[in-house]
Design an enzyme around this catalytic site. Structure first.
Site, PDB file in Angstrom:
ATOM      1  N   ARG A 175      75.490  55.004  44.746  1.00  0.00           N
ATOM      2  CA  ARG A 175      74.622  56.186  44.813  1.00  0.00           C
ATOM      3  C   ARG A 175      75.419  57.478  44.705  1.00  0.00           C
ATOM      4  O   ARG A 175      75.117  58.339  43.894  1.00  0.00           O
ATOM      5  CB  ARG A 175      73.823  56.183  46.116  1.00  0.00           C
ATOM      6  CG  ARG A 175      72.944  54.949  46.201  1.00  0.00           C
ATOM      7  CD  ARG A 175      72.008  54.997  47.382  1.00  0.00           C
ATOM      8  NE  ARG A 175      71.589  53.649  47.721  1.00  0.00           N
ATOM      9  CZ  ARG A 175      70.354  53.319  48.092  1.00  0.00           C
ATOM     10  NH1 ARG A 175      69.427  54.218  48.181  1.00  0.00           N
ATOM     11  NH2 ARG A 175      70.069  52.062  48.383  1.00  0.00           N
ATOM     12  N   GLU A 182      77.089  50.880  48.773  1.00  0.00           N
ATOM     13  CA  GLU A 182      76.018  51.882  48.675  1.00  0.00           C
ATOM     14  C   GLU A 182      76.571  53.254  48.341  1.00  0.00           C
ATOM     15  O   GLU A 182      75.986  53.994  47.554  1.00  0.00           O
ATOM     16  CB  GLU A 182      75.207  51.942  49.980  1.00  0.00           C
ATOM     17  CG  GLU A 182      74.396  50.699  50.273  1.00  0.00           C
ATOM     18  CD  GLU A 182      73.235  50.475  49.306  1.00  0.00           C
ATOM     19  OE1 GLU A 182      72.998  51.333  48.444  1.00  0.00           O
ATOM     20  OE2 GLU A 182      72.576  49.434  49.412  1.00  0.00           O
ATOM     21  N   THR A 230      74.318  50.460  38.487  1.00  0.00           N
ATOM     22  CA  THR A 230      73.225  49.684  39.070  1.00  0.00           C
ATOM     23  C   THR A 230      72.225  50.557  39.816  1.00  0.00           C
ATOM     24  O   THR A 230      71.159  50.092  40.205  1.00  0.00           O
ATOM     25  CB  THR A 230      73.761  48.556  39.975  1.00  0.00           C
ATOM     26  OG1 THR A 230      72.697  47.632  40.231  1.00  0.00           O
ATOM     27  CG2 THR A 230      74.321  49.099  41.283  1.00  0.00           C
ATOM     28  N   GLU A 287      63.538  47.277  39.704  1.00  0.00           N
ATOM     29  CA  GLU A 287      64.070  46.262  38.779  1.00  0.00           C
ATOM     30  C   GLU A 287      63.102  45.827  37.687  1.00  0.00           C
ATOM     31  O   GLU A 287      63.513  45.522  36.563  1.00  0.00           O
ATOM     32  CB  GLU A 287      64.554  45.024  39.562  1.00  0.00           C
ATOM     33  CG  GLU A 287      65.786  45.260  40.425  1.00  0.00           C
ATOM     34  CD  GLU A 287      65.483  45.993  41.731  1.00  0.00           C
ATOM     35  OE1 GLU A 287      64.300  46.087  42.122  1.00  0.00           O
ATOM     36  OE2 GLU A 287      66.448  46.480  42.360  1.00  0.00           O
ATOM     37  N   ASP A 299      73.409  39.704  42.478  1.00  0.00           N
ATOM     38  CA  ASP A 299      72.896  40.393  41.284  1.00  0.00           C
ATOM     39  C   ASP A 299      73.829  41.307  40.496  1.00  0.00           C
ATOM     40  O   ASP A 299      74.228  41.005  39.376  1.00  0.00           O
ATOM     41  CB  ASP A 299      71.608  41.140  41.637  1.00  0.00           C
ATOM     42  CG  ASP A 299      71.743  42.034  42.868  1.00  0.00           C
ATOM     43  OD1 ASP A 299      72.854  42.219  43.354  1.00  0.00           O
ATOM     44  OD2 ASP A 299      70.715  42.561  43.328  1.00  0.00           O
TER      45      ASP A 299
HETATM   46  C1  DMJ Z   1      69.286  49.969  44.289  1.00  0.00           C
HETATM   47  O1  DMJ Z   1      70.048  50.578  45.269  1.00  0.00           O
HETATM   48  C2  DMJ Z   1      70.175  49.345  43.236  1.00  0.00           C
HETATM   49  O2  DMJ Z   1      69.432  49.004  42.125  1.00  0.00           O
HETATM   50  C3  DMJ Z   1      70.854  48.136  43.746  1.00  0.00           C
HETATM   51  O3  DMJ Z   1      71.606  47.487  42.751  1.00  0.00           O
HETATM   52  C4  DMJ Z   1      69.812  47.180  44.249  1.00  0.00           C
HETATM   53  N1  DMJ Z   1      68.954  47.745  45.227  1.00  0.00           N
HETATM   54  C5  DMJ Z   1      68.360  49.011  44.958  1.00  0.00           C
HETATM   55  C6  DMJ Z   1      67.031  48.982  44.268  1.00  0.00           C
HETATM   56  O4  DMJ Z   1      66.217  47.934  44.539  1.00  0.00           O
END
Ligand code: DMJ
Length: 633
Positions: free
Chosen positions: A260, A256, A609, A523, A389
């Site tokens: 982020r 995380e 992501t 997503e 994922d």
């Molecule tokens: C986000 O923090 C990122 O996209 C992560 O890869 C998956 N979860 C959340 C959004 O759903």
């Protein structure tokens, strides 16, 4: 699998167990909203401190001399007082007298690029705005010119993403208004906290971040910037400069924090050239290194950022390391090495890849959990949604970010995709294509909202595989995106559930009560954005607009946006959380969907992501030639 956040992604939500989620549902329905827990495990002590130079001096590759720490690059710098609406453009472009664009490359190579903040109308007319400008023609050095030429891409191209048709322009303005609304409420009620809790009008500390604060601020920097929200961007930057403390003592999710904070700061740096972001991200990168101190080099899921722990610990699956967590570091870590000229970050992620490459894989599939001590898979559960994922996403994006030189990533991606198609991709009785989950050979016929990113991923990968599979992969991407749209369309709220199923008569619906929530996830609109860019089929913009209208109708409160507990409910209950990824991703992807393709063009930028754009590292970039062995075969 419920969710990347709940189960796999250790996000703000930070919850892992269905029981815990039920608890949250109850709290949510009582109006307390989401509370977030991470177990208070033992304090971590750092046992390894890397000694790189935090001033991030960049070596001049031309003559090999060590340069002084560089001052702001002067590219995309906003120093201006805020304007209400605006786009950012380069001064060299603006000064074009006949209204035509000058050659961007020429402007950049002369080292004169800077940005101005202009109103949309002015931008269209090519008039120079005199208020609110920043022009920073910094002293030139070979280093700076080289960095600019190699790494910093103009985010806006010729038309600054301004859509040519009035309807899209209006829709894009609507997205911007939503971003401002979300930001203003965060600022009003939760400034400095990680996320806004709009019902209780306060902030959430997001323990997943181990004491780091301001997640919504760091996650929003680039969105504010590309939307031209100059005042808000300035506030965010000042907070980062004055308040973002990176040496906090709590236990943080490596994943995380990476997606982020590292991703957000890197993007902000590459878009704006503001030195503060580089300084911060380099400091943070160093603090993450103790997580890799395992016998295999596969990192633990949890790291202590203050370096006072003897060991890091496992994340979501107890002592296991999670595929989607340790497999989602590559893009950011390669860029950390680019910025610091210290190969350690690239080495760490290359080691992960090497390890995965040599492991036996059941049917060519990657299980979700791996023991960082033995280096073996812990179970044979496979998912392209929660827990798996973004590992797949980072394979193809590593290839693209390397300017298509990272052949190992490419091979691993297409081999994984082939295994996924062979073993997981299914057609429902009603003809919907979906990607099931796999439990030791038995299929679980469900898809998480998280897995809906795969439409976009398969889409961007399609054109780089073998020519024979191109159309097939594009069709697969379109079919998955269609299925995800159906999961939205089949609810009364027109927002999709966290998990939708294809068994016992279900077709892209959520029969189970505890799988019916929508937490502002990106997503589905993410895939709309990619599919729009790849096909220009207008249906993707229409679908995005449907989602936006549903967000406005059901998730917008007087005090910010909130997720909802049941997308099938006729009475809407809110979960009391404006997730930071709503600002980083959902709104950014919607904005891009209604923009023209020259806003952050996909050939130059790769989104991490968390939707933070990172520049492609050009193969002929002189910085890169210093390390020709970066992509070992
Ligand atoms: C986000 O923090 C990122 O996209 C992560 O890869 C998956 N979860 C959340 C959004 O759903």
């Amino acid at each position: 699998m419920i969710f990347k956040t709940l189960a796999g992604k250790t996000s703000v939500v930070g919850l892992r167990l269905p029981q815990t989620f039920l608890f949250l549902l109850v709290l949510g329905s009582l109006g307390f909203g989401a509370l977030f827990f991470l177990p208070e495990t033992s304090r971590l002590k750092r046992i390894f401190q890397h000694n790189s130079d935090s001033s991030a001096v960049i070596t001049d590759s031309v003559n090999g001399q060590r340069a002084q720490p560089i001052s702001p690059i002067g590219y995309g710098l906003i120093r201006a007082p805020p304007l209400d609406i605006g786009v950012l453009r380069s001064k060299s472009q603006l000064s074009s007298s006949n209204g035509k664009q000058r050659n961007n490359n020429k402007g950049r190579s002369q080292g004169t690029v800077s940005m101005e903040h202009m109103s949309e109308g002015d931008a269209a007319d090519n008039k120079v705005h005199t208020r609110g400008v920043v022009v920073s023609s910094r002293a030139r050095s070979p280093v700076r010119v080289k960095l600019r030429n190699c790494m910093l891409k103009p985010p806006y191209g010729a038309n600054y993403g301004k859509p040519s048709d009035p309807e899209s322009l209006q829709r894009r303005e609507k997205v911007k208004e939503m971003m401002k609304f979300a930001w203003d409420n965060y600022k009003r009620y939760a400034w400095g906290e990680n996320e806004l809790r709009p019902l209780s009008r306060n902030g959430n500390d997001g323990r997943t971040f181990g004491g780091l604060r301001g997640a919504s601020i760091v996650d929003s920097l680039d969105t504010l910037y590309i939307m031209g929200l100059g005042e808000e961007y300035q506030e965010a930057k000042e907070w980062v400069e004055n308040n973002l403390n990176l040496s906090v003592g709590g236990e943080a999710s490596l994943f995380e924090v990476n997606i982020r904070y590292v991703g957000g700061l890197l993007s902000a740096y590459y878009l704006t050239g503001e030195e503060v972001f580089k300084r911060k991200v380099v400091e943070l990168g160093r603090n993450l290194l103790p997580a890799f101190n395992t016998p295999t080099g596969i990192p633990h899921g949890v790291v202590n950022l203050a370096g006072d722990s003897r060991r890091s610990t496992g994340g979501d699956l107890g002592r296991s390391s999670v595929l989607a967590e340790f497999g989602t570091l590559h893009l950011e870590f390669v860029h950390l090495s680019e910025l610091t000229k210290d190969p350690i970050y690239t080495e760490k992620v290359m080691n992960i890849r090497k390890h995965l490459n040599q492991l036996d894989k059941p049917h060519g599939l990657y299980p979700n959990a791996l023991n960082p001590v033995s280096g073996n898979w812990e179970q044979h559960y496979v998912s392209i949604g929660a827990l798996g994922d973004s590992f797949y996403e980072y394979l193809i994006k590593s290839y693209l970010m390397s300017d298509r030189t990272d052949e190992v990533a490419k091979r691993m991606y297409y081999a994984a995709l082939e295994a996924i198609e062979k073993n997981l991709v299914q057609r429902s009785p009603g003809g919907l294509i979906y990607v099931a989950e796999w439990r030791g050979g038995i299929l679980d016929h469900k898809m998480g909202h998280l897995a809906c990113f795969s439409g976009g991923m398969i889409g961007i990968g399609a054109e780089h595989g073998s020519p024979e599979t191109r159309q097939h992969q594009l069709d697969l991407a379109a079919n998955i995106t269609h299925t995800c749209h159906e999961s939205y369309r089949r609810t009364p709220t027109k927002l999709g559930p966290e998990v939708f199923r294809f068994d016992d008569g279900a077709e892209a619906t959520a029969p189970r009560v505890n799988e019916r929530h929508y937490i502002l996830r990106p997503e589905v609109v993410e895939s709309y954005m990619y599919m729009w860019r790849l096909t220009h089929d207008p249906k993707y913009r229409e679908w995005g607009w449907e989602a936006l209208e549903a967000l406005e109708r059901h998730c917008r409160l007087a005090t910010g946006f909130s997720g909802i507990i049941d997308v099938y409910g006729h009475i809407i209950q809110h979960d009391n959380l404006q997730q930071s990824f709503f600002l980083a991703e959902t709104l950014k992807y919607l904005y891009l969907l209604f923009s023209d393709d020259d806003l952050l063009p996909l050939k130059d930028w790769v989104f991490n992501t968390e939707a933070h754009p990172l520049p492609v590292i050009p193969r002929n970039c002189s910085q890169k030639t210093e390390d020709t062995d970066r992509w070992p075969a």
